[in-house]
Design a protein around this motif. Structure first.
Motif, PDB file in Angstrom:
ATOM      1  N   THR A   7       0.855  -1.190   0.000  1.00  0.00           N
ATOM      2  CA  THR A   7       0.000   0.000   0.000  1.00  0.00           C
ATOM      3  C   THR A   7       0.884   1.230   0.000  1.00  0.00           C
ATOM      4  N   THR A   8       0.294   2.338  -0.252  1.00  0.00           N
ATOM      5  CA  THR A   8       0.930   3.626  -0.032  1.00  0.00           C
ATOM      6  C   THR A   8       0.154   4.266   1.096  1.00  0.00           C
ATOM      7  N   ALA A   9       0.823   4.505   2.211  1.00  0.00           N
ATOM      8  CA  ALA A   9       0.163   5.071   3.383  1.00  0.00           C
ATOM      9  C   ALA A   9       0.402   6.577   3.422  1.00  0.00           C
ATOM     10  N   MET A  10      -0.667   7.301   3.708  1.00  0.00           N
ATOM     11  CA  MET A  10      -0.580   8.752   3.745  1.00  0.00           C
ATOM     12  C   MET A  10      -1.094   9.262   5.083  1.00  0.00           C
ATOM     13  N   ASP A  11      -0.321  10.166   5.675  1.00  0.00           N
ATOM     14  CA  ASP A  11      -0.760  10.817   6.901  1.00  0.00           C
ATOM     15  C   ASP A  11      -1.894  11.788   6.594  1.00  0.00           C
ATOM     16  N   CYS A  12      -2.813  11.929   7.537  1.00  0.00           N
ATOM     17  CA  CYS A  12      -3.914  12.871   7.397  1.00  0.00           C
ATOM     18  C   CYS A  12      -4.588  13.039   8.755  1.00  0.00           C
ATOM     19  N   PRO A  13      -5.320  14.124   8.958  1.00  0.00           N
ATOM     20  CA  PRO A  13      -5.954  14.325  10.265  1.00  0.00           C
ATOM     21  C   PRO A  13      -7.178  13.441  10.496  1.00  0.00           C
ATOM     22  N   VAL A  14      -7.951  13.123   9.444  1.00  0.00           N
ATOM     23  CA  VAL A  14      -9.148  12.288   9.590  1.00  0.00           C
ATOM     24  C   VAL A  14      -9.114  11.228   8.479  1.00  0.00           C
ATOM     25  N   PRO A  15      -8.574  10.048   8.773  1.00  0.00           N
ATOM     26  CA  PRO A  15      -8.364   9.040   7.739  1.00  0.00           C
ATOM     27  C   PRO A  15      -9.593   8.679   6.903  1.00  0.00           C
ATOM     28  N   VAL A  16     -10.740   8.471   7.524  1.00  0.00           N
ATOM     29  CA  VAL A  16     -11.902   8.045   6.736  1.00  0.00           C
ATOM     30  C   VAL A  16     -12.332   9.136   5.752  1.00  0.00           C
ATOM     31  N   GLU A  17     -12.222  10.397   6.120  1.00  0.00           N
ATOM     32  CA  GLU A  17     -12.597  11.479   5.206  1.00  0.00           C
ATOM     33  C   GLU A  17     -11.651  11.536   4.016  1.00  0.00           C
ATOM     34  N   ASN A  18     -10.345  11.386   4.260  1.00  0.00           N
ATOM     35  CA  ASN A  18      -9.393  11.423   3.155  1.00  0.00           C
ATOM     36  C   ASN A  18      -9.560  10.196   2.268  1.00  0.00           C
ATOM     37  N   ALA A  19      -9.845   9.044   2.868  1.00  0.00           N
ATOM     38  CA  ALA A  19     -10.092   7.829   2.087  1.00  0.00           C
ATOM     39  C   ALA A  19     -11.329   8.003   1.203  1.00  0.00           C
TER      40      ALA A  19
END
Length: 121
Positions: A7-19
């Motif tokens: 996978t390519t993992a990306m940091d973000c403040p709210v994972p489900v929203e960015n997904a």
């Protein structure tokens, strides 16, 4: 070879929203939705394509000046900008560079400011 890309993992403040943003662009499904710290985006076939992990101190890269480095970005191949851009904007993305210097791609930002490109097929 010692393995294959998981996978390519990306940091973000709210994972489900960015997904959900990337799901709107690429299709597939998000799972597990209940996990607030790590969420995966899968192709309809079940192959994991992206992962999103909570980073409460996430700071968006500054592009193109790189005060805060880009580090990595995603290119999404499209047939036309005219067909793809409305979907990007409807999902919460915005155009940040459509310069004539590079007619084969346009730079957008996802809802948390991470740049990505639409690339012509």
């Amino acid at each position: 070879m010692i393995g294959t890309l998981n996978t390519t993992a990306m940091d973000c403040p709210v994972p489900v929203e960015n997904a959900r943003f990337y799901q709107a662009l690429l299709g597939g499904y998000v799972s597990p939705e209940e996990d607030t710290d790590w969420v995966n985006l899968f192709e309809p076939s079940g192959r994991k394509i992206l992962s999103f992990q909570r980073a409460d101190d996430y700071t968006a890269p500054t592009w193109p000046d790189n005060t805060i480095p880009l580090q990595a970005h995603i290119d999404i191949r499209v047939d036309s900008y005219e067909d793809a851009e409305p979907a990007v904007q409807a999902a919460g993305g915005k155009l940040i560079d459509d310069s004539d210097e590079h007619p084969d791609f346009r730079v957008y930002a996802d809802p948390i400011g991470r740049p990505f490109c639409l690339v012509l097929s």
